[in-house]
Motif scaffolding. Sequence first.
Motif: not given
Length: 185
Positions: A127, A140-143, A147, A159-160, A162, A172-173, A175
Amino acid sequence: MKINRYISLMALCLVSCGLPYCKKTHLSEEEMEWINIYGKKENILFSDGLSIDTFAFIKKNIFNKVHIPITDLKSCNWIEGQHEYIANASIDFKIKHNTQWWQGVFIISKNMDSTFVSEISFGGLYSDEVALDKTDTSISFKNGVNSEEGSNQPLLGIEEIIWDKEKGIICYKLKDGRVFHKLED
């Protein structure tokens, strides 16, 4: 006479090396709440409904000095021209996904302009520094937003992520669409 020479020599040394001062920042107790979450040997489970991942706390690093003596050249080496001490703290962790462990770190710091920021590195996702204010309770750190994935390395395909101020990583998510949520006790 000898004392005058000694004082003159000391003054010359101080001026030639730079004056011994260090501008510093300090993390408040409220800001430290972002990392005062995990304790020793804490293991937490995450699930997407089909599989379970294991979170393992490794260690906490805190560099948050209020006073820095001029003899502490490791924190602020004024002799070599370093005149800033940026307070920071981090949590090192790892998560076992399938059969592989993935290292991660969550960092908070206060920059010289007193901006309170956080950043994370996990599963090949890195990030940017993301500014936080006192009212934030999660981040939220989102690609692709704040990030990006590294290159020339194994990637988990995050992908993300939190991060919650009171609970740490809560979700966490990936792809592929799977979302791993923290399992409550």
